[in-house]
Write a protein that holds these residues in place. Structure first.
Motif, PDB file in Angstrom:
ATOM      1  N   PHE A  78      34.659  40.011  39.941  1.00  0.00           N
ATOM      2  CA  PHE A  78      35.137  41.372  40.200  1.00  0.00           C
ATOM      3  C   PHE A  78      36.627  41.392  40.513  1.00  0.00           C
ATOM      4  CE2 PHE A  78      30.671  42.457  40.448  1.00  0.00           C
ATOM      5  CZ  PHE A  78      30.662  43.714  39.858  1.00  0.00           C
ATOM      6  N   ARG A  79      37.129  40.377  41.185  1.00  0.00           N
ATOM      7  CA  ARG A  79      38.580  40.316  41.401  1.00  0.00           C
ATOM      8  C   ARG A  79      39.314  40.173  40.065  1.00  0.00           C
ATOM      9  NH1 ARG A  79      37.120  37.542  46.112  1.00  0.00           N
ATOM     10  NH2 ARG A  79      37.259  35.521  45.089  1.00  0.00           N
ATOM     11  N   ARG A  80      38.735  39.385  39.157  1.00  0.00           N
ATOM     12  CA  ARG A  80      39.342  39.212  37.847  1.00  0.00           C
ATOM     13  C   ARG A  80      39.258  40.511  37.024  1.00  0.00           C
ATOM     14  NH1 ARG A  80      42.859  36.889  36.422  1.00  0.00           N
ATOM     15  NH2 ARG A  80      42.121  36.569  34.272  1.00  0.00           N
ATOM     16  N   THR A  81      38.207  41.281  37.251  1.00  0.00           N
ATOM     17  CA  THR A  81      38.069  42.566  36.555  1.00  0.00           C
ATOM     18  C   THR A  81      39.275  43.457  36.839  1.00  0.00           C
ATOM     19  OG1 THR A  81      35.655  42.435  36.668  1.00  0.00           O
ATOM     20  CG2 THR A  81      36.600  44.604  36.295  1.00  0.00           C
ATOM     21  N   ALA A  82      39.784  43.381  38.058  1.00  0.00           N
ATOM     22  CA  ALA A  82      40.960  44.181  38.421  1.00  0.00           C
ATOM     23  C   ALA A  82      42.156  43.837  37.537  1.00  0.00           C
ATOM     24  CB  ALA A  82      41.304  43.960  39.896  1.00  0.00           C
ATOM     25  N   SER A  83      42.301  42.569  37.160  1.00  0.00           N
ATOM     26  CA  SER A  83      43.441  42.184  36.318  1.00  0.00           C
ATOM     27  C   SER A  83      43.306  42.783  34.916  1.00  0.00           C
ATOM     28  CB  SER A  83      43.573  40.659  36.240  1.00  0.00           C
ATOM     29  OG  SER A  83      42.555  40.098  35.446  1.00  0.00           O
ATOM     30  N   TYR A  84      42.080  42.869  34.401  1.00  0.00           N
ATOM     31  CA  TYR A  84      41.871  43.526  33.104  1.00  0.00           C
ATOM     32  C   TYR A  84      42.217  45.006  33.204  1.00  0.00           C
ATOM     33  CZ  TYR A  84      39.673  39.783  30.409  1.00  0.00           C
ATOM     34  OH  TYR A  84      39.442  38.636  29.685  1.00  0.00           O
ATOM     35  N   ALA A  85      41.752  45.642  34.289  1.00  0.00           N
ATOM     36  CA  ALA A  85      42.067  47.059  34.482  1.00  0.00           C
ATOM     37  C   ALA A  85      43.575  47.273  34.531  1.00  0.00           C
ATOM     38  CB  ALA A  85      41.409  47.565  35.768  1.00  0.00           C
ATOM     39  N   ASN A  86      44.272  46.416  35.244  1.00  0.00           N
ATOM     40  CA  ASN A  86      45.724  46.528  35.375  1.00  0.00           C
ATOM     41  C   ASN A  86      46.416  46.426  34.022  1.00  0.00           C
ATOM     42  OD1 ASN A  86      48.343  46.419  36.789  1.00  0.00           O
ATOM     43  ND2 ASN A  86      48.344  44.268  36.180  1.00  0.00           N
ATOM     44  N   LYS A  87      46.003  45.457  33.214  1.00  0.00           N
ATOM     45  CA  LYS A  87      46.635  45.281  31.898  1.00  0.00           C
ATOM     46  C   LYS A  87      46.428  46.498  31.007  1.00  0.00           C
ATOM     47  CE  LYS A  87      46.164  40.242  31.939  1.00  0.00           C
ATOM     48  NZ  LYS A  87      45.424  39.074  31.380  1.00  0.00           N
ATOM     49  N   ILE A  88      45.201  47.039  31.026  1.00  0.00           N
ATOM     50  CA  ILE A  88      44.910  48.191  30.170  1.00  0.00           C
ATOM     51  C   ILE A  88      45.640  49.430  30.660  1.00  0.00           C
ATOM     52  CG2 ILE A  88      43.062  49.747  29.437  1.00  0.00           C
ATOM     53  CD1 ILE A  88      41.238  47.250  29.361  1.00  0.00           C
ATOM     54  N   LEU A  89      45.699  49.637  31.975  1.00  0.00           N
ATOM     55  CA  LEU A  89      46.424  50.792  32.505  1.00  0.00           C
ATOM     56  C   LEU A  89      47.910  50.710  32.192  1.00  0.00           C
ATOM     57  CD1 LEU A  89      44.713  51.250  36.001  1.00  0.00           C
ATOM     58  CD2 LEU A  89      44.432  52.686  33.964  1.00  0.00           C
ATOM     59  N   LYS A  90      48.403  49.492  31.982  1.00  0.00           N
ATOM     60  CA  LYS A  90      49.822  49.315  31.654  1.00  0.00           C
ATOM     61  C   LYS A  90      50.070  49.279  30.147  1.00  0.00           C
ATOM     62  CE  LYS A  90      51.310  47.234  35.975  1.00  0.00           C
ATOM     63  NZ  LYS A  90      51.903  46.065  36.661  1.00  0.00           N
ATOM     64  N   GLY A  91      49.020  49.549  29.365  1.00  0.00           N
ATOM     65  CA  GLY A  91      49.235  49.716  27.933  1.00  0.00           C
ATOM     66  C   GLY A  91      48.584  48.708  27.015  1.00  0.00           C
ATOM     67  N   ALA A  92      47.960  47.659  27.547  1.00  0.00           N
ATOM     68  CA  ALA A  92      47.303  46.676  26.681  1.00  0.00           C
ATOM     69  C   ALA A  92      46.073  47.294  26.018  1.00  0.00           C
ATOM     70  CB  ALA A  92      46.902  45.447  27.492  1.00  0.00           C
ATOM     71  N   ARG A  93      45.766  46.805  24.823  1.00  0.00           N
ATOM     72  CA  ARG A  93      44.587  47.293  24.105  1.00  0.00           C
ATOM     73  C   ARG A  93      43.407  46.367  24.380  1.00  0.00           C
ATOM     74  NH1 ARG A  93      44.844  48.114  18.120  1.00  0.00           N
ATOM     75  NH2 ARG A  93      45.151  45.856  18.178  1.00  0.00           N
TER      76      ARG A  93
END
Length: 328
Positions: free
Chosen positions: A272-287
């Motif tokens: 779940f902590r790692r899930t936050a990093s995916y969320a961060n990347k997508i919110l910053k524009g990653a696909r």
């Protein structure tokens, strides 16, 4: 006069315009919708805390720089469709889907909102993604690898228990996962020469009766499939197993903390902590299509020695030495 009236009107409109339109950039606070399988925040507390901790480590402040919209399915997988649709229409900027049924519902609910899944066991076999390296589409996330660990889990359990038939408890309401779990567990048990009995239950109300039936049949070993219903009932399941003197193997450490016997799995709070990093990347524009599905690389063997002693089991010293955590 007309010119003066026009200028007065223009000045008046400027005075009525909110100052932040001219004085500063308006920043939207992103909303993340989270689909949880259990009944409420209390049941998911260790995992919600881990997700929030991961977001905080990345600089997000809940309520200020990010908003979490949590929705709970109360262990009823058929509720995910309505909950996912509700979040899409809210709208949210990102969906986090916890477990396979939530991920399937999220994927069906939108053609535009990106989705990050967690605790999905085989996203390729269940056709959520095209491949681990290139997910494609709007969805990616973190695999739990519960099915891939089936044989190892049974091998470790065999070392700790007295032999005989092993019961495998699965929730058929989690349809796609249940089918794969039964196939994997049946094959793994056969390869290890372990007699296996598959037992299905859709409701927690059947648990006590099932334990009584298993005990009457002389079953002393129980493996539980990863499932939200079993997780929510982890304390009760551990109590029933102790009452009927049944050794247990799980796919999450939290069951062993609740006095189950053993688990072999990745750390779910870490996922779940790692899930936050995916969320961060997508919110910053990653696909999502460009973010490979992450698979855990570390697995923990956890043994509750107090439970073993209560059951009269002598855990081999070599197995105890291999454990990442021994609870006494």
């Amino acid at each position: 006069m007309k010119r003066r009236a026009f200028i007065s009107l223009l000045c008046g409109a400027a005075a009525m315009t909110p100052i932040n339109v001219y004085g500063q950039r308006v920043t939207k606070v992103p909303k993340i919708g989270v689909l949880w399988p259990t009944a409420n925040e209390t049941e998911e507390e260790p995992f919600i805390r881990s997700l929030r901790s991961g977001l905080q480590e990345l600089g997000y402040v809940e309520g200020s720089t990010v908003i979490l919209e949590n929705r709970f399915a109360s262990r009823q997988y058929d509720r995910f469709d309505a909950l996912a649709t509700e979040l899409v229409w809210l709208p949210v900027d990102l969906l986090i889907a916890v477990t396979l049924p939530a991920a399937i519902a999220a994927q069906k609910a939108t053609l535009r909102t990106p989705v990050v899944f967690v605790l999905v066991h085989d996203p390729v076999a269940t056709k959520l993604v095209n491949s681990f390296a290139r997910p494609g589409g709007l969805i990616t996330g973190l695999s739990h690898m519960s099915l891939d660990l089936t044989a190892k889990r049974l091998e470790l359990f065999k070392e700790a228990t007295e032999g005989g038939t092993i019961a495998f408890l699965v929730n058929p309401a989690n349809e796609q996962f249940a089918r794969l779990a039964i196939e994997e567990t049946t094959a793994a048990a056969a390869s290890l020469g372990l007699p296996l009995k598959v037992i299905e239950t859709r409701t927690s109300g059947q648990l006590e009766g099932l334990f009584a039936e298993m005990a009457a049949e002389g079953i002393k070993s129980l493996v539980l499939a990863s499932d939200a219903m079993f997780f929510g009932e982890r304390t009760r399941i551990a109590e029933l197993a102790l009452r009927y003197r049944m050794a247990t193997m799980f796919a999450a450490r939290e069951h062993v903390i609740a006095k189950g016997l053993m688990s072999y799995a990745p750390s779910i709070p870490t996922l779940f902590r790692r899930t936050a990093s995916y969320a961060n990347k997508i919110l910053k524009g990653a696909r999502p299509a460009d973010l490979p599905v992450e698979q855990p690389t570390k697995f923990e063997l956890v043994i509750n020695l107090t439970t073993a002693k209560t059951l009269g089991l002598n855990i081999p010293p070599l197995l105890l030495a291999r454990a990442d955590e021994v609870i006494e």
